[in-house]
Write a protein that holds these residues in place. Structure first.
Motif, PDB file in Angstrom:
ATOM      1  N   MET A 115       0.831  -1.203   0.000  1.00  0.00           N
ATOM      2  CA  MET A 115       0.000   0.000   0.000  1.00  0.00           C
ATOM      3  C   MET A 115       0.870   1.259   0.000  1.00  0.00           C
ATOM      4  O   MET A 115       0.565   2.231  -0.700  1.00  0.00           O
ATOM      5  N   VAL A 116       1.945   1.234   0.772  1.00  0.00           N
ATOM      6  CA  VAL A 116       2.865   2.381   0.818  1.00  0.00           C
ATOM      7  C   VAL A 116       3.456   2.629  -0.562  1.00  0.00           C
ATOM      8  O   VAL A 116       3.485   3.772  -1.040  1.00  0.00           O
ATOM      9  N   LEU A 117       3.913   1.586  -1.231  1.00  0.00           N
ATOM     10  CA  LEU A 117       4.489   1.747  -2.576  1.00  0.00           C
ATOM     11  C   LEU A 117       3.445   2.251  -3.559  1.00  0.00           C
ATOM     12  O   LEU A 117       3.701   3.168  -4.341  1.00  0.00           O
ATOM     13  N   SER A 118       2.271   1.676  -3.533  1.00  0.00           N
ATOM     14  CA  SER A 118       1.205   2.101  -4.430  1.00  0.00           C
ATOM     15  C   SER A 118       0.889   3.580  -4.222  1.00  0.00           C
ATOM     16  O   SER A 118       0.765   4.348  -5.188  1.00  0.00           O
ATOM     17  N   ASP A 119       0.768   3.995  -2.979  1.00  0.00           N
ATOM     18  CA  ASP A 119       0.480   5.394  -2.667  1.00  0.00           C
ATOM     19  C   ASP A 119       1.603   6.309  -3.154  1.00  0.00           C
ATOM     20  O   ASP A 119       1.343   7.354  -3.759  1.00  0.00           O
ATOM     21  N   ALA A 120       2.836   5.941  -2.888  1.00  0.00           N
ATOM     22  CA  ALA A 120       3.975   6.782  -3.277  1.00  0.00           C
ATOM     23  C   ALA A 120       4.046   6.937  -4.790  1.00  0.00           C
ATOM     24  O   ALA A 120       4.296   8.037  -5.299  1.00  0.00           O
ATOM     25  N   ASP A 121       3.819   5.868  -5.517  1.00  0.00           N
ATOM     26  CA  ASP A 121       3.858   5.931  -6.975  1.00  0.00           C
ATOM     27  C   ASP A 121       2.754   6.845  -7.493  1.00  0.00           C
ATOM     28  O   ASP A 121       2.978   7.638  -8.413  1.00  0.00           O
ATOM     29  N   LYS A 122       1.581   6.764  -6.928  1.00  0.00           N
ATOM     30  CA  LYS A 122       0.470   7.622  -7.345  1.00  0.00           C
ATOM     31  C   LYS A 122       0.744   9.077  -6.972  1.00  0.00           C
ATOM     32  O   LYS A 122       0.431   9.996  -7.740  1.00  0.00           O
ATOM     33  N   LEU A 123       1.309   9.312  -5.797  1.00  0.00           N
ATOM     34  CA  LEU A 123       1.619  10.680  -5.389  1.00  0.00           C
ATOM     35  C   LEU A 123       2.592  11.341  -6.352  1.00  0.00           C
ATOM     36  O   LEU A 123       2.490  12.539  -6.623  1.00  0.00           O
ATOM     37  N   ASP A 124       3.531  10.582  -6.891  1.00  0.00           N
ATOM     38  CA  ASP A 124       4.495  11.159  -7.830  1.00  0.00           C
ATOM     39  C   ASP A 124       3.844  11.511  -9.169  1.00  0.00           C
ATOM     40  O   ASP A 124       4.434  12.207  -9.974  1.00  0.00           O
ATOM     41  N   ALA A 125       2.627  11.040  -9.381  1.00  0.00           N
ATOM     42  CA  ALA A 125       1.886  11.383 -10.602  1.00  0.00           C
ATOM     43  C   ALA A 125       0.980  12.588 -10.384  1.00  0.00           C
ATOM     44  O   ALA A 125       0.286  13.012 -11.304  1.00  0.00           O
ATOM     45  N   MET A 126       0.979  13.130  -9.179  1.00  0.00           N
ATOM     46  CA  MET A 126       0.088  14.248  -8.846  1.00  0.00           C
ATOM     47  C   MET A 126       0.882  15.530  -8.613  1.00  0.00           C
ATOM     48  O   MET A 126       2.102  15.509  -8.543  1.00  0.00           O
ATOM     49  N   GLY A 127       0.162  16.623  -8.458  1.00  0.00           N
ATOM     50  CA  GLY A 127       0.779  17.899  -8.123  1.00  0.00           C
ATOM     51  C   GLY A 127       1.647  18.439  -9.244  1.00  0.00           C
ATOM     52  O   GLY A 127       1.512  18.055 -10.408  1.00  0.00           O
ATOM     53  N   ALA A 128       2.542  19.345  -8.885  1.00  0.00           N
ATOM     54  CA  ALA A 128       3.409  19.993  -9.874  1.00  0.00           C
ATOM     55  C   ALA A 128       4.295  18.984 -10.591  1.00  0.00           C
ATOM     56  O   ALA A 128       4.477  19.059 -11.809  1.00  0.00           O
ATOM     57  N   ILE A 129       4.831  18.019  -9.847  1.00  0.00           N
ATOM     58  CA  ILE A 129       5.681  16.996 -10.474  1.00  0.00           C
ATOM     59  C   ILE A 129       4.847  16.145 -11.437  1.00  0.00           C
ATOM     60  O   ILE A 129       5.290  15.819 -12.537  1.00  0.00           O
ATOM     61  N   GLY A 130       3.658  15.809 -11.035  1.00  0.00           N
ATOM     62  CA  GLY A 130       2.784  15.024 -11.906  1.00  0.00           C
ATOM     63  C   GLY A 130       2.467  15.743 -13.205  1.00  0.00           C
ATOM     64  O   GLY A 130       2.429  15.129 -14.270  1.00  0.00           O
ATOM     65  N   ILE A 131       2.252  17.049 -13.114  1.00  0.00           N
ATOM     66  CA  ILE A 131       1.992  17.839 -14.315  1.00  0.00           C
ATOM     67  C   ILE A 131       3.221  17.802 -15.232  1.00  0.00           C
ATOM     68  O   ILE A 131       3.111  17.545 -16.433  1.00  0.00           O
ATOM     69  N   ALA A 132       4.395  18.031 -14.643  1.00  0.00           N
ATOM     70  CA  ALA A 132       5.630  18.005 -15.439  1.00  0.00           C
ATOM     71  C   ALA A 132       5.828  16.641 -16.092  1.00  0.00           C
ATOM     72  O   ALA A 132       6.164  16.555 -17.278  1.00  0.00           O
ATOM     73  N   ARG A 133       5.608  15.569 -15.329  1.00  0.00           N
ATOM     74  CA  ARG A 133       5.774  14.226 -15.878  1.00  0.00           C
ATOM     75  C   ARG A 133       4.775  13.948 -16.996  1.00  0.00           C
ATOM     76  O   ARG A 133       5.091  13.282 -17.981  1.00  0.00           O
ATOM     77  N   THR A 134       3.562  14.451 -16.843  1.00  0.00           N
ATOM     78  CA  THR A 134       2.529  14.231 -17.860  1.00  0.00           C
ATOM     79  C   THR A 134       2.927  14.866 -19.187  1.00  0.00           C
ATOM     80  O   THR A 134       2.787  14.252 -20.245  1.00  0.00           O
ATOM     81  N   PHE A 135       3.449  16.087 -19.127  1.00  0.00           N
ATOM     82  CA  PHE A 135       3.869  16.745 -20.362  1.00  0.00           C
ATOM     83  C   PHE A 135       5.139  16.112 -20.919  1.00  0.00           C
ATOM     84  O   PHE A 135       5.309  16.022 -22.134  1.00  0.00           O
ATOM     85  N   MET A 136       6.000  15.653 -20.029  1.00  0.00           N
ATOM     86  CA  MET A 136       7.204  14.956 -20.482  1.00  0.00           C
ATOM     87  C   MET A 136       6.800  13.674 -21.227  1.00  0.00           C
ATOM     88  O   MET A 136       7.311  13.387 -22.309  1.00  0.00           O
ATOM     89  N   GLN A 137       5.868  12.940 -20.658  1.00  0.00           N
ATOM     90  CA  GLN A 137       5.411  11.694 -21.278  1.00  0.00           C
ATOM     91  C   GLN A 137       4.716  11.980 -22.616  1.00  0.00           C
ATOM     92  O   GLN A 137       4.899  11.241 -23.580  1.00  0.00           O
ATOM     93  N   ALA A 138       3.930  13.044 -22.672  1.00  0.00           N
ATOM     94  CA  ALA A 138       3.283  13.406 -23.939  1.00  0.00           C
ATOM     95  C   ALA A 138       4.344  13.676 -25.004  1.00  0.00           C
ATOM     96  O   ALA A 138       4.208  13.232 -26.151  1.00  0.00           O
ATOM     97  N   GLY A 139       5.402  14.378 -24.629  1.00  0.00           N
ATOM     98  CA  GLY A 139       6.490  14.636 -25.574  1.00  0.00           C
ATOM     99  C   GLY A 139       7.190  13.365 -26.005  1.00  0.00           C
ATOM    100  O   GLY A 139       7.516  13.197 -27.188  1.00  0.00           O
ATOM    101  N   GLU A 140       7.416  12.460 -25.049  1.00  0.00           N
ATOM    102  CA  GLU A 140       8.074  11.190 -25.369  1.00  0.00           C
ATOM    103  C   GLU A 140       7.259  10.386 -26.391  1.00  0.00           C
ATOM    104  O   GLU A 140       7.825   9.628 -27.169  1.00  0.00           O
ATOM    105  N   ARG A 141       5.956  10.554 -26.362  1.00  0.00           N
ATOM    106  CA  ARG A 141       5.066   9.790 -27.248  1.00  0.00           C
ATOM    107  C   ARG A 141       4.562  10.610 -28.435  1.00  0.00           C
ATOM    108  O   ARG A 141       3.605  10.200 -29.104  1.00  0.00           O
ATOM    109  N   ASN A 142       5.164  11.777 -28.648  1.00  0.00           N
ATOM    110  CA  ASN A 142       4.769  12.670 -29.741  1.00  0.00           C
ATOM    111  C   ASN A 142       3.292  13.038 -29.693  1.00  0.00           C
ATOM    112  O   ASN A 142       2.597  13.053 -30.706  1.00  0.00           O
ATOM    113  N   ARG A 143       2.809  13.342 -28.487  1.00  0.00           N
ATOM    114  CA  ARG A 143       1.419  13.737 -28.279  1.00  0.00           C
ATOM    115  C   ARG A 143       1.329  15.244 -28.062  1.00  0.00           C
ATOM    116  O   ARG A 143       2.330  15.914 -27.873  1.00  0.00           O
ATOM    117  N   THR A 144       0.121  15.764 -28.036  1.00  0.00           N
ATOM    118  CA  THR A 144      -0.103  17.201 -27.903  1.00  0.00           C
ATOM    119  C   THR A 144      -0.316  17.617 -26.448  1.00  0.00           C
ATOM    120  O   THR A 144      -0.504  16.773 -25.571  1.00  0.00           O
TER     121      THR A 144
END
Length: 192
Positions: A115-144
């Protein structure tokens, strides 16, 4: 245990030679989150730390062969941990955490450590870091940019309600607010 943790870190660094939305920096952030959450919750850190460090070890296989990274990662982690003489009684608990950490996993965490690992992984997908990662991933996949904000709506905004531990729920609340404020600003700018 510290020597074995150092060996795990070196091994994981060799797997994630390139940075990315799921690179070594993500692994380190998840590990730091696990340290805090795990200690607060009284989790067995002999399970939590290796699981956190190895949780995405199967990502390269997923990207190349389409194998679910949580399943491949559990197998790879078990082989590696056995090769360095890690406590055999802890390896099944570590692989369970890896197998159940993913947002889309069909299996749910059945231990505090998982549960701790699951929570930590999800937390890293949220907030300012999550936003940055989302756009980074979109770029990696040639998305908009719109694809990235769709991902925030479709996945990231759901994560707040999926936390298992008390500490993660509090952190998720704050990070969820950041996601909402960002989306409001983005959508306002897009409409003008």
């Amino acid at each position: 245990m510290q020597e074995q943790i150092e060996r795990i870190i070196v091994y994981v660094q060799t797997v994630f030679e390139e940075s990315g939305s799921h690179g070594f920096d993500h692994t380190l952030r998840v590990t730091r989150l696990c340290e805090g959450l795990g200690e607060d919750e009284g989790a067995d850190m002999r399970v939590v730390l290796p699981a956190a460090l190895l949780h995405d070890i199967g990502r390269p296989l997923e990207e190349k062969q389409g194998i679910a990274h949580e399943k491949a990662g559990a197998v790879i982690a078990e082989e590696f941990l056995r090769s360095i003489g890690y406590d055999k009684t802890l390896i099944p608990k570590i692989t369970h955490a890896i197998r159940t950490h993913r947002y889309r996993s069909e299996n749910r965490p059945g231990t505090l450590e998982a549960m701790v690992l699951s929570d930590a992984d999800k937390l890293d997908a949220m907030g300012a870091i999550g936003i940055a990662r989302t756009f980074m991933q979109a770029g990696e996949r040639n998305r908009t940019m719109t694809d990235a904000t769709d991902h925030i709506h479709e996945k990231l905004l759901k994560l707040k309600g999926m936390m298992y531990t008390r500490g993660a729920r509090g952190m998720a609340e704050k990070r969820h607010t950041v996601l909402n404020k960002y989306l409001q600003a983005f959508e306002a700018e897009l409409s003008h």
